[in-house]
Design a protein around this motif. Structure first.
Motif, mmCIF file in Angstrom:
data_model
loop_
_atom_site.group_PDB
_atom_site.id
_atom_site.type_symbol
_atom_site.label_atom_id
_atom_site.label_comp_id
_atom_site.label_asym_id
_atom_site.label_seq_id
_atom_site.Cartn_x
_atom_site.Cartn_y
_atom_site.Cartn_z
ATOM 1 N N ALA A 68 -15.622 -59.766 102.289
ATOM 2 C CA ALA A 68 -14.940 -60.614 103.272
ATOM 3 C C ALA A 68 -14.247 -59.773 104.340
ATOM 4 C CB ALA A 68 -13.927 -61.511 102.562
ATOM 5 N N THR A 69 -13.594 -58.686 103.944
ATOM 6 C CA THR A 69 -12.871 -57.848 104.904
ATOM 7 C C THR A 69 -13.818 -57.164 105.868
ATOM 8 O OG1 THR A 69 -11.152 -57.470 103.243
ATOM 9 C CG2 THR A 69 -11.182 -55.981 105.118
ATOM 10 N N SER A 70 -15.045 -56.872 105.430
ATOM 11 C CA SER A 70 -15.993 -56.198 106.322
ATOM 12 C C SER A 70 -16.390 -57.077 107.506
ATOM 13 C CB SER A 70 -17.241 -55.789 105.539
ATOM 14 O OG SER A 70 -17.979 -56.924 105.121
ATOM 15 N N PHE A 71 -16.147 -58.394 107.407
ATOM 16 C CA PHE A 71 -16.463 -59.312 108.504
ATOM 17 C C PHE A 71 -15.213 -59.728 109.288
ATOM 18 C CE2 PHE A 71 -20.084 -59.911 105.649
ATOM 19 C CZ PHE A 71 -21.141 -59.797 106.538
ATOM 20 N N LYS A 72 -14.102 -59.042 109.052
ATOM 21 C CA LYS A 72 -12.861 -59.360 109.755
ATOM 22 C C LYS A 72 -12.653 -58.416 110.931
ATOM 23 C CE LYS A 72 -10.399 -60.909 105.558
ATOM 24 N NZ LYS A 72 -9.253 -60.636 104.669
ATOM 25 N N ASP B 140 -9.792 -55.880 112.892
ATOM 26 C CA ASP B 140 -8.738 -54.994 112.389
ATOM 27 C C ASP B 140 -7.426 -55.737 112.223
ATOM 28 O OD1 ASP B 140 -10.228 -52.766 112.051
ATOM 29 O OD2 ASP B 140 -9.675 -51.805 113.941
ATOM 30 N N ALA B 141 -7.102 -56.595 113.209
ATOM 31 C CA ALA B 141 -5.840 -57.334 113.150
ATOM 32 C C ALA B 141 -5.828 -58.307 111.982
ATOM 33 C CB ALA B 141 -5.616 -58.082 114.463
ATOM 34 N N ASP B 142 -6.937 -59.001 111.776
ATOM 35 C CA ASP B 142 -7.021 -59.956 110.668
ATOM 36 C C ASP B 142 -6.964 -59.238 109.326
ATOM 37 O OD1 ASP B 142 -7.391 -62.203 109.139
ATOM 38 O OD2 ASP B 142 -9.521 -62.446 109.619
ATOM 39 N N ALA B 143 -7.626 -58.089 109.210
ATOM 40 C CA ALA B 143 -7.605 -57.331 107.961
ATOM 41 C C ALA B 143 -6.211 -56.804 107.653
ATOM 42 C CB ALA B 143 -8.587 -56.171 108.043
ATOM 43 N N THR B 144 -5.448 -56.472 108.696
ATOM 44 C CA THR B 144 -4.085 -55.993 108.485
ATOM 45 C C THR B 144 -3.148 -57.125 108.098
ATOM 46 O OG1 THR B 144 -4.444 -54.243 110.121
ATOM 47 C CG2 THR B 144 -2.165 -54.737 109.535
ATOM 48 N N ILE C 61 -11.440 -65.520 103.283
ATOM 49 C CA ILE C 61 -12.047 -66.221 104.417
ATOM 50 C C ILE C 61 -11.509 -65.615 105.699
ATOM 51 C CG2 ILE C 61 -12.394 -68.438 105.563
ATOM 52 C CD1 ILE C 61 -11.957 -69.801 102.896
ATOM 53 N N PRO C 62 -12.314 -64.882 106.458
ATOM 54 C CA PRO C 62 -11.843 -64.300 107.718
ATOM 55 C C PRO C 62 -11.462 -65.382 108.720
ATOM 56 C CG PRO C 62 -13.905 -63.296 106.999
ATOM 57 C CD PRO C 62 -13.692 -64.488 106.135
ATOM 58 N N GLN C 63 -10.406 -65.142 109.457
ATOM 59 C CA GLN C 63 -10.028 -66.091 110.506
ATOM 60 C C GLN C 63 -11.067 -66.111 111.611
ATOM 61 O OE1 GLN C 63 -6.089 -65.015 111.815
ATOM 62 N NE2 GLN C 63 -5.101 -65.822 109.968
ATOM 63 N N THR C 64 -11.633 -64.953 111.925
ATOM 64 C CA THR C 64 -12.700 -64.846 112.924
ATOM 65 C C THR C 64 -13.826 -64.005 112.337
ATOM 66 O OG1 THR C 64 -11.083 -64.945 114.724
ATOM 67 C CG2 THR C 64 -13.292 -64.118 115.262
ATOM 68 N N TRP C 65 -14.998 -64.622 112.137
ATOM 69 C CA TRP C 65 -16.131 -63.898 111.581
ATOM 70 C C TRP C 65 -16.735 -63.002 112.650
ATOM 71 C CZ3 TRP C 65 -17.919 -64.151 106.547
ATOM 72 C CH2 TRP C 65 -17.334 -65.129 105.738
ATOM 73 N N THR C 66 -16.907 -61.729 112.333
ATOM 74 C CA THR C 66 -17.477 -60.778 113.274
ATOM 75 C C THR C 66 -18.244 -59.691 112.537
ATOM 76 O OG1 THR C 66 -16.962 -59.150 115.001
ATOM 77 C CG2 THR C 66 -15.320 -59.463 113.278
ATOM 78 N N THR C 67 -19.297 -59.223 113.162
ATOM 79 C CA THR C 67 -20.085 -58.117 112.599
ATOM 80 C C THR C 67 -19.810 -56.812 113.348
ATOM 81 O OG1 THR C 67 -21.955 -58.694 114.038
ATOM 82 C CG2 THR C 67 -21.920 -59.669 111.828
ATOM 83 N N ALA C 68 -18.654 -56.752 114.001
ATOM 84 C CA ALA C 68 -18.315 -55.569 114.801
ATOM 85 C C ALA C 68 -18.264 -54.314 113.939
ATOM 86 C CB ALA C 68 -16.977 -55.787 115.503
ATOM 87 N N ALA C 69 -17.788 -54.443 112.701
ATOM 88 C CA ALA C 69 -17.692 -53.269 111.827
ATOM 89 C C ALA C 69 -19.075 -52.703 111.530
ATOM 90 C CB ALA C 69 -16.978 -53.643 110.533
ATOM 91 N N GLN D 266 -8.806 -45.752 116.407
ATOM 92 C CA GLN D 266 -7.445 -45.927 115.933
ATOM 93 C C GLN D 266 -7.351 -47.190 115.079
ATOM 94 O OE1 GLN D 266 -5.157 -43.587 116.432
ATOM 95 N NE2 GLN D 266 -6.735 -42.407 117.510
ATOM 96 N N GLY D 267 -6.268 -47.335 114.360
ATOM 97 C CA GLY D 267 -6.074 -48.505 113.509
ATOM 98 C C GLY D 267 -6.401 -48.190 112.070
ATOM 99 N N ASN D 268 -6.263 -49.207 111.220
ATOM 100 C CA ASN D 268 -6.488 -48.976 109.793
ATOM 101 C C ASN D 268 -7.969 -48.848 109.438
ATOM 102 O OD1 ASN D 268 -7.485 -51.680 109.677
ATOM 103 N ND2 ASN D 268 -5.393 -52.434 109.462
ATOM 104 N N GLN D 269 -8.842 -49.426 110.251
ATOM 105 C CA GLN D 269 -10.295 -49.330 110.043
ATOM 106 C C GLN D 269 -10.737 -49.930 108.711
ATOM 107 O OE1 GLN D 269 -12.167 -45.553 110.978
ATOM 108 N NE2 GLN D 269 -10.344 -44.854 112.019
#
Length: 305
Positions: free
Chosen positions: A60-64, A66-70, A77-85, A266-269
């Protein structure tokens, strides 16, 4: 006309004492069984959730973002589904190179361990030569030594042989392992020697007997070695740290460990790290689920005398 009375049958008797004696006990017994089974299943479900939850959080976190994961690190359940990672991992990093190196090393190491562990195990189980007991004792002793204590000697040997920073230095030291030899030796000893006697009478040599007669019967042990070798070499980290420093030879474990230093951005990644971890998990999980029923299945390959 008189009808003779039938003798009373214990099964059809209407004695209330006998009826009371059997019914409630069976009812109590069945109720206790249901309660015990329910408690057992409840405990197993809790244990399964404890083990499965980290993997679900990882995916689930892999589709979040950075802000949502933090903000919601354990949310499923991600607030915004994304494949950016995943996009950043494959297009803006050396992840494909890491994956390629891990595949090459893992395949060669797995095949090598299956072959050499089988040869060594058969030699210790069937061939009678001087010093066999000493070699087996040394094998057991090696299994009891923590691998971390061998890292510096291993580095010195690799460097002295001139195979540092090469595929040879990554692969050759992993081509055999004491645990695999131990497993194969014990399995070969469980096969009756009479199986090999007919082949020897027909003129087959030692290697021919091993390759054509005994090895096909050792399929359960071989599958176990394949799974353990694949998992061990795929997840290996310490050996690759001391055997290479060239970025072009970085494996998945070493590369993903480097993501913790924030080398991509930058960020928690968290999404990038867990996306890489999820991809790393897939090959081992698929291999295990395919062969899990065949791991050391003693009924397979059994011989009737």
């Amino acid at each position: 006309m008189t009808i003779a009375a039938k003798p009373a049958d214990a099964r059809t008797t209407s004695d209330p004492a006998l009826t009371y004696r059997g019914g409630p006990q069976k009812r109590q017994r069945s109720t206790g069984t249901v309660v015990a089974t329910s408690i057992t299943y409840a405990i197993l479900i809790v244990i399964a959730i404890v083990y499965i939850m980290p993997f679900l959080i990882q995916i689930a976190t892999s589709f979040k973002t950075d802000a949502d994961a933090t903000a919601n690190p354990v949310s499923l359940i991600p607030q915004t589904w994304t494949t950016a990672a995943y996009t950043k991992l494959f297009l803006n990093s050396d992840f494909p190179t890491w994956f390629k190196n891990s595949v090459i090393v893992t395949i060669v190491v797995t095949l090598g361990r299956v072959f050499f562990n089988s040869l060594a195990g058969y030699a210790l189980a069937r061939l009678h030569f001087r010093g066999r007991g000493v070699i087996f004792a040394a094998l057991v002793a090696v299994m009891s030594v923590p691998m971390v204590t061998l890292l510096i000697p291993k580095f010195l040997v690799i460097n002295q042989l001139g195979i540092y920073d090469s595929y040879a230095g990554m692969i050759i030291p992993l081509l055999t392992d004491a645990a695999g030899v131990f497993i194969m030796k014990n399995f070969f000893e469980s096969i009756p020697p009479s199986v090999e006697e007919q082949a020897r009478i027909d003129g087959a040599g030692t290697f021919r007997v091993f390759w054509s007669i005994v090895l096909p019967m050792a399929r359960p042990a071989l599958i176990t070695i394949v799974i353990l070798s694949f998992q061990g070499s795929w997840n290996e980290l310490a050996h690759f740290i001391i055997s290479t420093q060239d970025p072009a030879l970085t494996t998945l474990t070493k590369g993903v460990a480097g993501l913790a230093s924030g080398q991509l951005s930058q960020g928690n990644q968290y999404p990038i790290k867990l996306a890489a971890a999820a991809i790393m998990t897939i090959p081992v999980a698929v291999l295990f689920f395919i062969f899990q029923r065949r791991i050391m299945n003693s009924s397979e390959g059994a011989v009737k005398e």
